[in-house]
Design an enzyme around this catalytic site. Structure first.
Site, PDB file in Angstrom:
ATOM      1  N   ASP A   1      37.376  72.535  41.085  1.00 32.05           N
ATOM      2  CA  ASP A   1      36.297  72.364  40.107  1.00 32.05           C
ATOM      3  C   ASP A   1      34.964  72.720  40.788  1.00 32.05           C
ATOM      4  O   ASP A   1      34.688  72.260  41.893  1.00 32.05           O
ATOM      5  CB  ASP A   1      36.308  70.896  39.645  1.00 32.05           C
ATOM      6  CG  ASP A   1      35.365  70.613  38.497  1.00 32.05           C
ATOM      7  OD1 ASP A   1      35.034  71.547  37.744  1.00 32.05           O
ATOM      8  OD2 ASP A   1      34.971  69.432  38.343  1.00 32.05           O
TER       9      ASP A   1
ATOM     10  N   GLU B   1      31.414  79.974  34.868  1.00 31.28           N
ATOM     11  CA  GLU B   1      30.481  79.277  33.974  1.00 31.28           C
ATOM     12  C   GLU B   1      29.272  80.140  33.655  1.00 31.28           C
ATOM     13  O   GLU B   1      28.760  80.860  34.508  1.00 31.28           O
ATOM     14  CB  GLU B   1      30.021  77.967  34.650  1.00 31.28           C
ATOM     15  CG  GLU B   1      29.064  77.143  33.805  1.00 31.28           C
ATOM     16  CD  GLU B   1      28.832  75.734  34.376  1.00 31.28           C
ATOM     17  OE1 GLU B   1      29.807  75.118  34.862  1.00 31.28           O
ATOM     18  OE2 GLU B   1      27.688  75.260  34.346  1.00 31.28           O
TER      19      GLU B   1
ATOM     20  N   HIS C   1      26.541  66.665  33.128  1.00 35.60           N
ATOM     21  CA  HIS C   1      27.408  65.826  33.965  1.00 35.60           C
ATOM     22  C   HIS C   1      26.865  64.397  34.059  1.00 35.60           C
ATOM     23  O   HIS C   1      25.668  64.187  33.902  1.00 35.60           O
ATOM     24  CB  HIS C   1      27.489  66.390  35.387  1.00 35.60           C
ATOM     25  CG  HIS C   1      28.332  67.633  35.488  1.00 35.60           C
ATOM     26  ND1 HIS C   1      27.905  68.761  36.145  1.00 35.60           N
ATOM     27  CD2 HIS C   1      29.569  67.921  35.020  1.00 35.60           C
ATOM     28  CE1 HIS C   1      28.856  69.689  36.074  1.00 35.60           C
ATOM     29  NE2 HIS C   1      29.870  69.208  35.403  1.00 35.60           N
TER      30      HIS C   1
ATOM     31  N   HIS D   1      32.528  71.178  30.044  1.00 36.02           N
ATOM     32  CA  HIS D   1      32.147  70.304  31.160  1.00 36.02           C
ATOM     33  C   HIS D   1      31.253  69.180  30.637  1.00 36.02           C
ATOM     34  O   HIS D   1      30.693  69.279  29.550  1.00 36.02           O
ATOM     35  CB  HIS D   1      31.376  71.101  32.222  1.00 36.02           C
ATOM     36  CG  HIS D   1      32.246  71.970  33.065  1.00 36.02           C
ATOM     37  ND1 HIS D   1      32.438  71.744  34.403  1.00 36.02           N
ATOM     38  CD2 HIS D   1      32.990  73.067  32.764  1.00 36.02           C
ATOM     39  CE1 HIS D   1      33.265  72.663  34.884  1.00 36.02           C
ATOM     40  NE2 HIS D   1      33.609  73.489  33.909  1.00 36.02           N
TER      41      HIS D   1
ATOM     42  N   ASP E   1      35.339  63.140  34.325  1.00 34.69           N
ATOM     43  CA  ASP E   1      35.314  62.397  35.575  1.00 34.69           C
ATOM     44  C   ASP E   1      34.595  61.051  35.386  1.00 34.69           C
ATOM     45  O   ASP E   1      35.111  60.001  35.741  1.00 34.69           O
ATOM     46  CB  ASP E   1      34.602  63.226  36.659  1.00 34.69           C
ATOM     47  CG  ASP E   1      34.655  62.548  38.020  1.00 34.69           C
ATOM     48  OD1 ASP E   1      35.441  61.600  38.195  1.00 34.69           O
ATOM     49  OD2 ASP E   1      33.907  62.959  38.930  1.00 34.69           O
TER      50      ASP E   1
HETATM   51  O1  TD4 Z   1      33.276  69.221  36.307  1.00 35.38           O
HETATM   52  N1  TD4 Z   1      33.203  67.926  35.996  1.00 35.38           N
HETATM   53  C1  TD4 Z   1      33.504  66.937  37.043  1.00 35.38           C
HETATM   54  C2  TD4 Z   1      32.335  66.844  37.959  1.00 35.38           C
HETATM   55  C3  TD4 Z   1      32.651  65.931  39.080  1.00 35.38           C
HETATM   56  C4  TD4 Z   1      31.437  65.402  39.784  1.00 35.38           C
HETATM   57  O2  TD4 Z   1      31.221  66.120  40.945  1.00 35.38           O
HETATM   58  P1  TD4 Z   1      31.269  65.450  42.414  1.00 35.38           P
HETATM   59  O3  TD4 Z   1      32.728  65.295  42.789  1.00 35.38           O
HETATM   60  O4  TD4 Z   1      30.580  66.510  43.238  1.00 35.38           O
HETATM   61  O5  TD4 Z   1      30.532  64.146  42.368  1.00 35.38           O
HETATM   62  C5  TD4 Z   1      32.790  67.558  34.733  1.00 35.38           C
HETATM   63  O6  TD4 Z   1      32.396  68.421  33.951  1.00 35.38           O
HETATM   64  C6  TD4 Z   1      32.880  66.093  34.347  1.00 35.38           C
HETATM   65  O7  TD4 Z   1      31.919  65.702  33.420  1.00 35.38           O
HETATM   66  P2  TD4 Z   1      31.600  64.134  33.159  1.00 35.38           P
HETATM   67  O8  TD4 Z   1      31.075  64.087  31.758  1.00 35.38           O
HETATM   68  O9  TD4 Z   1      32.884  63.383  33.270  1.00 35.38           O
HETATM   69  O10 TD4 Z   1      30.579  63.706  34.157  1.00 35.38           O
HETATM   70 ZN    ZN Z   2      31.668  70.213  35.525  1.00 31.74          ZN
END
Ligand code: TD4
Ligand code: ZN
Ligand code: CA
Length: 312
Positions: free
Chosen positions: A82, A134, A178, A208, A253
């Site tokens: 990711d 993206e 995020h 995302h 996440d």
């Molecule tokens: O791509 N993601 C997950 C992002 C994870 C956060 O990154 P770190 O591990 O660097 O802290 C998302 O798009 C998740 O979105 P959300 O709405 O769940 O925050």
């Molecule tokens: Zn993301």
């Protein structure tokens, strides 16, 4: 052996118009919760790690866990990188048996994004590894100074980008962000834009920053010493609508983090004599599993494992 190329997951989800949950993990507890939930829901799933997850646990540790347990599960799943920001991380992921990667140059000029994405596709395609890229920027939307148009995806540019790069999946910025604080006012996703991107590209699309940021967990966290007031996520109806309009992978996440921390905070406050971490981690893991199941149903991927029978 149910670890599949992300290509298969993207293709099937696009063909049958549903979305597959993509959940982040940094440790055993989250990985276990995600795979157990997917198995019980008979749903395909992406398990994914960011570069900071790799810095935290080590890529050998993270990929090693996945490869060690893959034969336990019947459901199809992919191991995805990711937000890969560096070519070195892409190469590392390939070496460690990732079956899907994201190259994220979305904060760089368009031409640079195009160039690196083409390069990553030419590396990954012969290996059967899927590539997600993206367009537009997520965090810009919270940045009121910048004009909204300039950070959301341009549908015509998306078409050119997909044609020129041959990516398996595209994450178009349509107004999400995020983390737990996604919107200052009312949640607002640009569905018109999403619709246009799908019509023009017909490629698998990724959402995302999709977490719901459920009130029940916020309340527990705030009640047991936490302070995350004013947090706000994407309403479930908006996720449903986005999936109807062509989203095929939804990244989550924050919802998992909130469920985990809410459980830990409550237990730590109530169980004052416990010093065995497993007594805290097990219930937290179970709560994460519950959220993953809830999200899987929301995305429409419950029971969809059977569509993959011919690939297993
Ligand atoms: O791509 N993601 C997950 C992002 C994870 C956060 O990154 P770190 O591990 O660097 O802290 C998302 O798009 C998740 O979105 P959300 O709405 O769940 O925050
Ligand atoms: Zn993301
Ligand atoms: Ca479709």
């Amino acid at each position: 052996m149910t670890l599949l190329s992300g290509k298969v997951l993207f293709e099937v989800a696009n063909e049958y118009n549903f979305a597959i949950g993509a959940f982040n993990f940094n440790n055993l507890e989250f990985l276990n919760a995600i795979l157990e939930a997917a198995e019980e829901e008979e749903a395909p799933v992406f398990v994914q790690t960011t570069e900071s997850a790799i810095r935290y646990a080590g890529i050998d540790f993270l990929s090693g866990m996945v490869h060690a347990v893959k034969d336990r599960y019947k459901v199809p799943f992919a191991l995805h990188l990711d937000h890969g920001k560096h070519l070195e991380t892409i190469l590392l992921a390939i070496r460690h048996g990732y079956t899907s990667v994201m190259i994220d140059y979305s904060d760089k000029p368009y031409e640079e994004n195009l160039k690196i994405t083409k390069e990553v596709v030419s590396l990954c395609a012969p290996l059967g590894i899927s590539v997600e890229a993206e367009l537009g920027r997520l965090e810009g939307v919270e940045d009121n100074v910048v004009s909204r148009e300039s950070v959301l995806v341009d549908p015509l540019q998306a078409k050119e980008f997909v044609d020129k790069t041959g990516v398996d999946a595209l994450a178009p910025a349509i107004g999400t962000a995020h983390g737990a604080f996604k919107f200052k006012g009312e949640p607002k996703l640009d569905f018109e834009r999403l619709k246009k991107v799908k019509e023009l590209t017909n490629v698998a699309l990724v959402l995302h920053g999709a977490s719901g940021v459920y009130t029940e967990y916020l309340e527990t966290i705030n009640a047991y010493g936490g302070d995350i007031k004013g947090a706000r996520g994407v309403p479930d109806e908006d996720i449903k609508k986005a999936v109807e309009l062509g989203i095929n992978k939804v990244n989550t996440d924050t919802d998992l983090r909130l469920a985990f921390i809410a459980t830990l905070r409550k237990l730590m406050a109530e169980e004052k004599k416990v010093i065995d971490p497993r007594k805290l981690l097990k219930p937290a893991m179970e709560e994460v599993k519950k959220v993953v199941k809830r999200r899987i149903r929301l995305y429409g991927s419950q029971g969809k494992a059977e569509l993959f029978r011919k690939y297993l």
